[in-house]
Scaffold this active site. Structure first.
Site, PDB file in Angstrom:
ATOM      1  N   GLN A 143       0.710  -1.228  -0.150  1.00  0.00           N
ATOM      2  CA  GLN A 143      -0.394  -0.340   0.217  1.00  0.00           C
ATOM      3  C   GLN A 143       0.787   1.627  -0.113  1.00  0.00           C
ATOM      4  OE1 GLN A 143      -2.699   0.620   3.834  1.00  0.00           O
ATOM      5  NE2 GLN A 143      -3.150   2.614   2.867  1.00  0.00           N
TER       6      GLN A 143
ATOM      7  N   ASP B 174       9.860  -7.040  -3.688  1.00  0.00           N
ATOM      8  CA  ASP B 174       9.339  -7.548  -2.567  1.00  0.00           C
ATOM      9  C   ASP B 174       9.643  -8.989  -3.436  1.00  0.00           C
ATOM     10  OD1 ASP B 174       6.586  -5.952  -1.852  1.00  0.00           O
ATOM     11  OD2 ASP B 174       6.256  -8.454  -2.104  1.00  0.00           O
TER      12      ASP B 174
ATOM     13  N   TYR C  18       2.176  -7.949  16.404  1.00  0.00           N
ATOM     14  CA  TYR C  18       2.456  -6.494  15.521  1.00  0.00           C
ATOM     15  C   TYR C  18       3.552  -5.680  17.053  1.00  0.00           C
ATOM     16  CZ  TYR C  18       1.629  -3.004  12.509  1.00  0.00           C
ATOM     17  OH  TYR C  18       1.782  -1.556  10.910  1.00  0.00           O
TER      18      TYR C  18
END
Ligand code: NAD
Ligand code: AKB
Length: 336
Positions: A11, A33, A148
């Site tokens: 994003q 990536d 996270y």
């Protein structure tokens, strides 16, 4: 010296790469990536030009990363590859591994090479249930409840350690939830806001996975990109925070976003069916204090909720065909 962006299909990465290429030239910015970038056939408006350098690699692969840094003579790094909060709770071991091993690999390689600066994003996920929820201070209780958040706080400390111990110029922002329309978000708790705007723009109603009054800090992507570049451009001596800067922008709840949408799309209606992401969201702040960022390097976001909603709806209605076309699980952040 070139710029490396990891997580380049994500994003944030997909938009940051675009802006960096406009600033420095296409050939100067290397995307990296797990998966190749979109092709002109798949997603014409997202496909990079054919001379845009791109590497397919796993950020945990030290040898592959070392080869990329050396071959491209990398002088600065934006290390974005990560699993986000909701995906991280589904796959905590993998979240620890990708988020921590990936960061440590990047920092180790950077400190033994002529890399001038590293940017690494943290998150409001570093805060927790005993953190003051309103106007959350820069220095406060940090008790993350998600894997996270644990990786983000550990990462902040690692970045500060490498700065103090090895004089590596690592810079970091605690992003809130980011709203954008170009690339679908990758498995976060704040993704509901993008989902709601996307459905409203398509003339559909929306069922929100958070409770109506769950107020969270948010930010529009142009502000996030501008803030990231401003931090990286700042004089190193001006930076008093070397774990990660709070950066505020917007603060709204699902019902407030729905009302702002309804002012433009009167037929839009939102219902609520909270799921496990509610538990993540209610342990995060509702707004953050970003005085340190404003004082040290001039942080000044431009978009309020009205302007963000209007701009998002306009672009989503224009039918950026790639948005929402990213099938669930298409990029790694969403599948893990
Ligand atoms: P995203 O999920 O959209 O993109 C992450 C990218 O990293 C994906 O393209 C994925 O394929 C890639 N990736 C995952 N594992 C990898 C690996 N092992 N090796 C190489 N690439 C890998 O995420 P995003 O929203 O663009 O977030 C980027 C960074 O910003 C992350 O560190 C995230 O924690 C942070 N952040 C994002 C937000 C937000 O709202 N988007 C908020 C706070 C912090
Ligand atoms: C998420 O919801 O996981 C991210 C974040 C706030 O870090 N958007």
């Amino acid at each position: 010296m070139r710029i490396l962006v990891t997580g380049a299909n994500g994003q944030i990465g997909s938009e940051l790469v675009e802006v960096l290429r406009e600033r420095h030239g296409t050939g100067q910015v290397v995307g990296l990536d797990l998966n190749p970038p979109p092709t002109a056939t798949d997603q014409p408006s997202r496909a990079p030009s054919s001379n845009a350098p791109f590497e397919v690699a796993d950020v945990r692969n030290r040898e592959a990363l070392a080869d990329v840094l050396d071959r491209h003579e990398v002088g600065s790094i934006y290390h974005l590859a990560s699993l986000l909060s909701a995906t991280g709770e589904q796959h905590p071991d993998r979240a620890w591994d990708v988020n921590m091993s990936g960061l440590k690999t990047i920092l180790d390689l950077a400190r033994s090479r002529p890399v001038e600066k590293v940017f690494w994003p943290s998150s409001i996920a570093v805060f927790g249930p005993t953190t003051p929820r309103e106007d959350t201070p820069q220095n406060t209780v940090l008790d993350p409840t998600t894997m996270y958040g644990v990786t983000k706080r550990s990462g902040e400390l690692l970045c500060r350690y490498y700065h103090r111990r090895y004089d590596l110029d690592v810079r970091s922002l605690r992003y809130p939830g980011l709203l954008s329309y170009k690339t679908a978000p990758g498995g976060g708790t704040t993704d509901y806001a993008i989902d709601m705007l996307t459905q409203a723009a398509a003339g559909r109603d929306y069922t929100c996975f958070l409770k109506p009054d769950t107020r969270l800090p948010m930010m529009y992507m142009p502000d996030a990109i501008q803030g990231t570049l401003a931090l990286m451009d700042a004089d190193a001596d001006a930076l008093s925070v070397r774990d990660s800067y709070n950066t505020g922008g917007l603060s709204f709840s699902p019902e407030e976003l729905a009302a702002t949408i309804q002012a433009r799309v009167p037929s839009f209606s939102c219902s609520y069916a909270p799921d496990e992401r509610q538990h993540i969201a209610e342990n995060w702040p509702s707004s953050v204090n970003d005085d340190a960022a404003r004082t040290d390097w001039g942080w000044a976001p431009e978009y309020d909720l009205e302007a963000t909603t209007a701009d998002m709806l306009d672009h989503l209605r224009e039918g950026t065909p790639e948005h929402g076309d990213v099938a669930e699980g298409e990029h790694e952040g969403a599948t893990a």
